[in-house]
Each structure stands twice: as C-alpha cells, then as structure tokens.
Design a protein around this motif. Structure first.
Motif, PDB file in Angstrom:
ATOM      1  N   ASP A 158       0.845  -1.200   0.000  1.00  0.00           N
ATOM      2  CA  ASP A 158       0.000   0.000   0.000  1.00  0.00           C
ATOM      3  C   ASP A 158       0.882   1.251   0.000  1.00  0.00           C
ATOM      4  OD1 ASP A 158      -2.315  -1.607   0.406  1.00  0.00           O
ATOM      5  OD2 ASP A 158      -1.887  -1.656   2.564  1.00  0.00           O
ATOM      6  N   SER A 159       0.548   2.207  -0.868  1.00  0.00           N
ATOM      7  CA  SER A 159       1.229   3.503  -0.821  1.00  0.00           C
ATOM      8  C   SER A 159       0.504   4.380   0.187  1.00  0.00           C
ATOM      9  CB  SER A 159       1.176   4.193  -2.190  1.00  0.00           C
ATOM     10  OG  SER A 159       1.793   3.382  -3.149  1.00  0.00           O
ATOM     11  N   PHE A 160       1.267   5.027   1.043  1.00  0.00           N
ATOM     12  CA  PHE A 160       0.614   5.830   2.075  1.00  0.00           C
ATOM     13  C   PHE A 160       1.487   6.993   2.499  1.00  0.00           C
ATOM     14  CE2 PHE A 160       2.847   4.763   6.076  1.00  0.00           C
ATOM     15  CZ  PHE A 160       3.638   3.695   5.646  1.00  0.00           C
ATOM     16  N   ASN A 161       0.849   7.943   3.185  1.00  0.00           N
ATOM     17  CA  ASN A 161       1.590   8.985   3.879  1.00  0.00           C
ATOM     18  C   ASN A 161       1.068   9.068   5.315  1.00  0.00           C
ATOM     19  OD1 ASN A 161      -0.720  10.676   3.962  1.00  0.00           O
ATOM     20  ND2 ASN A 161      -0.237  11.484   1.917  1.00  0.00           N
ATOM     21  N   VAL A 162       1.767   9.858   6.117  1.00  0.00           N
ATOM     22  CA  VAL A 162       1.405   9.973   7.536  1.00  0.00           C
ATOM     23  C   VAL A 162       1.211  11.452   7.856  1.00  0.00           C
ATOM     24  CG1 VAL A 162       2.174   9.542   9.906  1.00  0.00           C
ATOM     25  CG2 VAL A 162       2.720   7.891   8.107  1.00  0.00           C
ATOM     26  N   SER A 163       0.051  11.784   8.414  1.00  0.00           N
ATOM     27  CA  SER A 163      -0.212  13.182   8.762  1.00  0.00           C
ATOM     28  C   SER A 163      -0.115  13.439  10.260  1.00  0.00           C
ATOM     29  CB  SER A 163      -1.604  13.595   8.262  1.00  0.00           C
ATOM     30  OG  SER A 163      -2.586  12.728   8.794  1.00  0.00           O
ATOM     31  N   ALA A 164      -0.216  12.396  11.052  1.00  0.00           N
ATOM     32  CA  ALA A 164      -0.082  12.557  12.506  1.00  0.00           C
ATOM     33  C   ALA A 164       0.549  11.296  13.077  1.00  0.00           C
ATOM     34  CB  ALA A 164      -1.443  12.789  13.148  1.00  0.00           C
ATOM     35  N   TYR A 165       1.510  11.501  13.979  1.00  0.00           N
ATOM     36  CA  TYR A 165       2.186  10.368  14.612  1.00  0.00           C
ATOM     37  C   TYR A 165       2.491  10.779  16.046  1.00  0.00           C
ATOM     38  CZ  TYR A 165       5.013   6.081  14.581  1.00  0.00           C
ATOM     39  OH  TYR A 165       5.502   4.810  14.801  1.00  0.00           O
ATOM     40  N   LYS A 166       1.724  10.234  16.970  1.00  0.00           N
ATOM     41  CA  LYS A 166       1.800  10.672  18.374  1.00  0.00           C
ATOM     42  C   LYS A 166       1.682   9.472  19.293  1.00  0.00           C
ATOM     43  CE  LYS A 166      -1.121  14.518  16.940  1.00  0.00           C
ATOM     44  NZ  LYS A 166      -1.931  15.647  17.328  1.00  0.00           N
ATOM     45  N   TYR A 167       2.388   9.504  20.397  1.00  0.00           N
ATOM     46  CA  TYR A 167       2.258   8.390  21.333  1.00  0.00           C
ATOM     47  C   TYR A 167       2.756   8.773  22.722  1.00  0.00           C
ATOM     48  CZ  TYR A 167       7.069   7.752  19.539  1.00  0.00           C
ATOM     49  OH  TYR A 167       8.357   7.955  19.127  1.00  0.00           O
ATOM     50  N   TYR A 168       2.345   7.960  23.664  1.00  0.00           N
ATOM     51  CA  TYR A 168       2.800   8.135  25.046  1.00  0.00           C
ATOM     52  C   TYR A 168       3.882   7.122  25.389  1.00  0.00           C
ATOM     53  CZ  TYR A 168      -0.685  11.515  26.559  1.00  0.00           C
ATOM     54  OH  TYR A 168      -1.420  12.660  26.721  1.00  0.00           O
ATOM     55  N   ILE A 169       4.903   7.633  26.089  1.00  0.00           N
ATOM     56  CA  ILE A 169       5.931   6.782  26.695  1.00  0.00           C
ATOM     57  C   ILE A 169       5.879   7.058  28.190  1.00  0.00           C
ATOM     58  CG2 ILE A 169       8.424   6.374  26.897  1.00  0.00           C
ATOM     59  CD1 ILE A 169       7.365   5.556  24.166  1.00  0.00           C
ATOM     60  N   SER A 170       5.820   6.015  29.001  1.00  0.00           N
ATOM     61  CA  SER A 170       5.786   6.264  30.440  1.00  0.00           C
ATOM     62  C   SER A 170       6.623   5.229  31.191  1.00  0.00           C
ATOM     63  CB  SER A 170       4.329   6.241  30.947  1.00  0.00           C
ATOM     64  OG  SER A 170       3.799   4.942  30.920  1.00  0.00           O
ATOM     65  N   ASN A 171       6.788   5.499  32.480  1.00  0.00           N
ATOM     66  CA  ASN A 171       7.459   4.530  33.379  1.00  0.00           C
ATOM     67  C   ASN A 171       8.812   4.067  32.850  1.00  0.00           C
ATOM     68  OD1 ASN A 171       5.312   3.761  35.635  1.00  0.00           O
ATOM     69  ND2 ASN A 171       4.235   4.087  33.705  1.00  0.00           N
ATOM     70  N   ILE A 172       9.635   5.046  32.491  1.00  0.00           N
ATOM     71  CA  ILE A 172      10.970   4.717  31.962  1.00  0.00           C
ATOM     72  C   ILE A 172      11.862   4.233  33.103  1.00  0.00           C
ATOM     73  CG2 ILE A 172      13.006   5.636  30.798  1.00  0.00           C
ATOM     74  CD1 ILE A 172      11.195   7.716  29.478  1.00  0.00           C
ATOM     75  N   LYS A 173      12.542   3.123  32.837  1.00  0.00           N
ATOM     76  CA  LYS A 173      13.482   2.575  33.818  1.00  0.00           C
ATOM     77  C   LYS A 173      14.809   2.288  33.124  1.00  0.00           C
ATOM     78  CE  LYS A 173       9.770   0.249  36.282  1.00  0.00           C
ATOM     79  NZ  LYS A 173       8.952  -0.941  36.110  1.00  0.00           N
ATOM     80  N   PHE A 174      15.882   2.620  33.808  1.00  0.00           N
ATOM     81  CA  PHE A 174      17.212   2.359  33.278  1.00  0.00           C
ATOM     82  C   PHE A 174      17.807   1.190  34.057  1.00  0.00           C
ATOM     83  CE2 PHE A 174      16.086   6.712  32.559  1.00  0.00           C
ATOM     84  CZ  PHE A 174      16.452   6.935  31.242  1.00  0.00           C
ATOM     85  N   VAL A 175      18.271   0.180  33.322  1.00  0.00           N
ATOM     86  CA  VAL A 175      18.734  -1.050  33.964  1.00  0.00           C
ATOM     87  C   VAL A 175      20.262  -1.043  34.007  1.00  0.00           C
ATOM     88  CG1 VAL A 175      18.653  -3.569  33.927  1.00  0.00           C
ATOM     89  CG2 VAL A 175      16.727  -2.224  32.980  1.00  0.00           C
ATOM     90  N   ARG A 176      20.807  -1.035  35.244  1.00  0.00           N
ATOM     91  CA  ARG A 176      22.263  -1.035  35.411  1.00  0.00           C
ATOM     92  C   ARG A 176      22.792  -2.448  35.310  1.00  0.00           C
ATOM     93  NH1 ARG A 176      24.349   2.337  40.531  1.00  0.00           N
ATOM     94  NH2 ARG A 176      23.883   0.350  41.567  1.00  0.00           N
ATOM     95  N   GLU A 177      24.074  -2.575  35.027  1.00  0.00           N
ATOM     96  CA  GLU A 177      24.642  -3.910  34.786  1.00  0.00           C
ATOM     97  C   GLU A 177      24.495  -4.830  36.015  1.00  0.00           C
ATOM     98  OE1 GLU A 177      28.800  -3.574  33.884  1.00  0.00           O
ATOM     99  OE2 GLU A 177      29.229  -2.336  35.643  1.00  0.00           O
ATOM    100  N   ASP A 178      24.411  -4.247  37.211  1.00  0.00           N
ATOM    101  CA  ASP A 178      24.262  -5.088  38.414  1.00  0.00           C
ATOM    102  C   ASP A 178      22.790  -5.393  38.725  1.00  0.00           C
ATOM    103  OD1 ASP A 178      23.355  -2.617  39.198  1.00  0.00           O
ATOM    104  OD2 ASP A 178      24.712  -2.395  40.919  1.00  0.00           O
ATOM    105  N   GLY A 179      21.882  -4.984  37.832  1.00  0.00           N
ATOM    106  CA  GLY A 179      20.473  -5.301  38.038  1.00  0.00           C
ATOM    107  C   GLY A 179      19.673  -4.193  38.667  1.00  0.00           C
ATOM    108  N   TYR A 180      20.363  -3.216  39.238  1.00  0.00           N
ATOM    109  CA  TYR A 180      19.634  -2.061  39.811  1.00  0.00           C
ATOM    110  C   TYR A 180      18.888  -1.347  38.699  1.00  0.00           C
ATOM    111  CZ  TYR A 180      19.214   2.926  41.007  1.00  0.00           C
ATOM    112  OH  TYR A 180      18.763   4.227  41.162  1.00  0.00           O
TER     113      TYR A 180
END
Lengths: 258, 342
Positions: free
Chosen positions: A64-86
């Motif tokens: 299908d040929s298409f275009n995009v006029s709106a692209y929006k989303y939520y990102i939440s609850n970001i967690k960073f994982v340290r090498e020791d598991g923290y």
C-alpha cells in the motif's frame, strides 16, 4: 503546514547535531548522571516526514502507498537497567511524543546513579493508574487530544494518514487510535530495549540516547496489515491490541553517547 | 512565593467577617450520619471556598460551549435537582438533540462511574464529555482554555482557587468537581426520620416496608442506588437518532452481556426530576410503576430480579408512592450555595 515544516527542519538539524545532547529544561542533580532521550520516528531507514498532501511517499509490506499526517504516542514509566540489576525509575515518567511538535521529541532525565546501564525499559502508553485517577496535567492533559472523553481512557498512540486503495486506486484516509488500559485488549505494553553501548553515568555526566520508532512495523504484526481492510481503528478490541503489539515492537535504541 | 501566598491568605481570612457571601458561608463537605464513605473525598483536590466558587461560576457559564450558548446549568437546573425540567433528552448547541435524559446531580461523590452507561470513571473526568460531545457543547478543550485565559475575571478566580492564574483543564475540572461534589442531598423527610428528627406517616412507613422488600435490591439505601448497570426491561425502541441505545454496550461493544444495561438512578428527588429513564420516555412515577408491574420486556440481559416484574397491590402502590415522596429534599433544590450566581 506551518506546523509540519518546522518539524521537518528540526528533524534534519537533530540528525546533524547528535554530538551535543540538549540538556533540556531539567536541572542536573549533583552527584548523578543525566541522559537526554531523543525519539526519532522513521519509515524504514528514512526519517518520518509528516505529509498530508504531497503524494504517497511510503510503502508498507502489503504494497500500500501511504503517507502519515499525525504520529503521536505516550511513553511512560521509563526505567534504566544497570549492569548489576539495579533499576533507576524516572519519577513522574510521562512523556507525550508528537512528531508535529519538535520540542516533544527530546527530554532529559536526571538522577541516574553512577554506573553502567545496559538496557532501558519503557511502557508504551499510560499505565492504568493514571487512567483511573481523575484529572491529569502536563503530558497527560486531555487537551492533547489523546483521550477518550465518553469512555475514560488515554489514546496511547495515534497514527493518521492517507493511502491509495490497491483495489481501485481511490485515495482514502486511515486513522489508528489505540486505546484500552485494562483487560485482554489492553494496548499498553512494556518493552525492554538493549543499548548498543553502555550508558555510563557519573558525577554530573551528560549522556544521550536516541530511540527510533519505525512506522512500517505497525503493519507487520500479527500478520501483514492491508490498509484496504484495516483503516479505521478507534475502539478497544483485538485489532487495536494487535496493532499495539506491532507498534511496541517498532522501538529500538539506535545510539548512545556518553 | 510560598511565603507571599500564605501571607495573602491570612489577610483574606482576616477580612472575612466583613464581606461574607452567604452562598459561600458554609463550604464544607460532611458525610451524612450513617452513610457509607464516599468514593471521592477531595483528597487530591482540597475543597476550598474559592475552588467551589470558581466551579460554580464555570458550571453556569456558557463559555464552555462552542458558541457560548449552553452551560452545564442549561441541562442541569438547580430547581430540577440538576436535571432538566420537562426535557426527555438533552438539547445542545444549534438545537442539536441528544439521545439521553440529563441525569439529576447530587451525592455525586458516592458514584463510582458517570453517565447512563457508566463510561466515565472519575468525577474530575466527567466534564470533558459534555464539553466535547458534538450534540451537547461541541467545544474543544483547547478553545475552552483559551477562552478562559482571555478573561481577567477567570485569571483572578483561578488564582484565588489554586494560587496561580495558570488555567489548565485539570484545574477547571477540579473546580467543577468541588462544586458538584459539594451537592449533597440528605435532608429529605426520609433522612430526618432516619436521624430521629422527624416522623413518617403510617402510609409512608408502610411504603418504606414495600420499598425495602421490592425495590431496595437495586435502589439501595441511603443513596437509593447501588450504582450498578442493569437492564430494567424497557422495550427496545429507536431513539432520537433512529437507533436502539445499547447503553453499556456502547462502552463495551465486544461484551454481549453489557448490552441494554444502564446505571441505576437514585430515587431521591423524583418530584423534581421527571421525566424518567435513560431516554426520558416515562413522564410520571405512575408510568414508571406501570412499567415495573406490567410492562417489563424480556430483552437480552434483563436483570434476573425483574424476570417476573414487580407485583404491587393497589394499596402497596399507593403506599410506595407516599414513601417515594419522602425522598424529595426541598432544602437541596433551594440551597443558596448551589444557585446560579447573580
């Protein structure tokens, strides 16, 4: 168009300017590291360019040929994982990413305990708690239009555009609004992304991370989506759930700089 | 900033005895004696006189609608216990006709969901639906906020209520929640009887007994609703839009067991809230009783309690009506705190 043009320009300058992370409005926390996260929306290997009228620049797996006029989303609850598991969880971690608003594509997270981080966890969408707790503000303000007023709940992700009908060549619009925060058709998904290199946080360090969402992935799962068949999604159900899984799979971390 | 703010507060409080607005003299939320704890208790939205005042102003201001013609109070009139007198369904901007009867508003802090289909899960989220509904106020949230920000009067009212003149949708609906949550109706003759402050007649007492054996399973005391969603056996008929309203089925269309269910309304203040049912199809209490005693339809998901309708002898019916009349709270509909500010 006035809104879209700066978005395209900003997208270009971002790519040329990845060596100096934007410190953002967030104040550094002494003794901790800071990371600037930038969301880059792509179509395959091409940066997404919002386009409502100039042809159908993109092609999905179904052809299908298409275009995009709106692209929006939520990102939440970001967690960073340290090498020791923290895991470091960003407090009040709610981000509204809107391709049409360059300022929304980048933000800073302070407060990373020193160490080497190997992965990042994201909730794609807004956790159920914030869907049932009354009026929210900031990124979660219903004024952004990412909210169903008659049946409480956030629209976790929106993609809208136009496509050329492969059966008859007619031009049609498509609109995918993914909502549903509970039950079997929940569209909120947690993903864990490994980092291409360690994010090293130390005393007052500033790192950057570029995350990519690939529009084409929306059409890939659980089976190839044909825009002729699925072009209006605006309620809770198995189609929204399926699209949410494919959308969640569209994310990757493409770059980390310390 | 904080010090300045609290300083200002103190000054305001010192001035109070001089300029008391009687409609703001008693802004305090109390759970009536022996009532259950409310769902909403202002814990994240501390109730203040200033917040209540702002919420009341917003409630009666047509600025919330697209063409500034319709306010919340248009379809929720104080003298009608905040329903709309003689309107089967709501009327919005451009004379657009809605599909449902404006529900009466009182004791909202005890509601776990809102609207006839229970689609909204929080009192603070409720105002967004009528504001954006094309058949009601047909306005965007962005426009509402822009219009409010353009009015100095509102900047001051928001500052008085929340300490900053920043106007957001959250502050707007929290102010509205303060006004609407304060609307407690608990002074009907029934309440006075329960508090041993008054008596009921022999007929009314007999009606209470009838009520408890035949109605109270859904219309639970003291709120006179259990706030559940049920199909009460109304005939499935086309609404104003030519479609059958599936009620909860609109919210959960994939769940067949949700179809034709509507939220159980309270039986308080019936004197002021006619017509009845989700589409206002029944004009009188007699018509409602006729429905339950002789006209319950076996439609999908009919509530099991209504399988055989409700049997009422002529005497029981008359007693029940006498009792229902003891649930009308005149002090509530005349409460100066809830009237449109002049």
């Amino acid at each position: 168009m006035a809104v879209i043009l700066p978005a395209m320009l900003a997208g270009c300058s971002k790519d040329n300017n990845t060596t100096t992370p934007d410190p953002g409005p967030v104040t550094p926390i002494d003794g901790y590291g800071r990371v600037t996260m930038t969301f880059a929306n792509y179509v395959g290997n091409t940066p997404l360019s919002l386009n409502n009228s100039q042809g159908y620049a993109y092609t999905n797996a179904n052809g299908d040929s298409f275009n995009v006029s709106a692209y929006k989303y939520y990102i939440s609850n970001i967690k960073f994982v340290r090498e020791d598991g923290y895991e470091y969880a960003e407090p009040e971690s709610y981000h509204f990413i809107d391709e049409a608003d360059p300022a929304s594509l980048s933000f800073s997270v302070p407060g990373l305990m020193p160490g080497k981080y190997t992965a990042v966890k994201l909730l794609i969408g807004v956790d159920s708690a914030r869907n049932v707790s009354g009026a929210q503000t900031g990124a979660l303000d219903p004024i952004h239009g990412m909210f169903w007023t008659w049946s409480t709940g956030y629209i976790m992700a929106k993609m809208e555009g136009n496509f050329k009908n492969t059966d008859n060549g007619n031009k049609s619009g498509f609109s995918y609004h993914l909502g549903g925060f509970k039950g079997e058709y929940r569209v909120v998904n947690e993903i864990t992304l490994s980092l291409p290199q360690d994010l090293v946080a130390g005393n007052n360090t500033a790192s950057s991370m570029t995350l990519r969402s690939n529009v084409l992935e929306w059409f890939a799962f659980p089976s190839i989506v044909k825009l002729n068949e699925i072009n209006q999604v605006g309620s809770v159900g198995p189609i929204a759930r399926g699209l949410s899984l494919s959308f969640s799979q569209s994310f990757s971390v493409t770059k980390v700089e310390n | 900033m904080l010090a300045f703010y609290s300083c200002k507060k103190d000054n305001v409080e010192e001035q109070e005895p001089v300029a008391v607005d009687p409609s703001l003299a008693n802004i305090e939320f109390k759970v009536p004696e022996s009532w259950p704890l409310p769902v909403y208790n202002f814990s994240n939205n501390p109730l203040t006189k200033e917040g209540f005042k702002l919420g009341r102003k917003l409630f009666f201001d047509p600025i919330l609608s697209r063409d500034n013609s319709i306010s919340c109070g248009t379809c929720h009139q104080p003298f009608a216990a905040f329903s709309q007198l003689d309107h089967a369904v709501s009327h919005g901007v451009d004379d657009r006709v809605g599909t449902r009867n404006s529900p009466a508003l009182f004791n909202l802090n005890w509601h776990s969901s809102f609207f006839w289909d229970g689609g909204v899960n929080h009192i603070e989220m409720q105002p967004f639906a009528p504001i954006t509904n094309p058949l009601e106020m047909d306005e965007t949230l962005a426009n509402v906020i822009a219009k409010l920000q353009a009015r100095d009067e509102y900047k001051q009212l928001f500052k008085d209520a929340f300490g900053t003149d920043e106007i957001t949708t959250q502050k707007m609906t929290r102010a509205l929640a303060q006004f609407m949550g304060m609307m407690v109706s608990s002074n009907a003759p029934y309440d006075k009887y329960m508090r041993h402050e008054g008596t009921l007649s022999a007929d009314e007492m007999a009606g209470l007994t009838v009520f408890r054996s035949k109605c109270a399973a859904c219309h639970t005391e003291p709120l006179f609703s259990d706030f559940s969603l049920r199909n009460n056996g109304l005939a499935l008929q086309n609404n104003e839009k030519g479609i059958i309203d599936s009620g909860r089925g609109i919210i959960t269309p994939l769940d067949p067991s949700s179809f034709y269910k509507f939220k159980v309304p309270s039986l308080r203040n019936l004197k002021y809230t006619a017509p009845y049912m989700h589409d206002g199809r029944l004009a009188t209490i007699d018509a409602v009783l006729d429905h339950y005693t002789g006209d319950v339809q076996h439609t999908p998901n009919l509530d099991p309690l209504l399988e055989n309708g409700i049997s009422l002898s002529a005497q029981e019916r008359q007693q029940l009506k006498a009792f229902l009349n003891t649930l009308n709270d005149e002090t509530f509909v005349k409460d100066i705190r809830f009237q449109e500010p002049k």
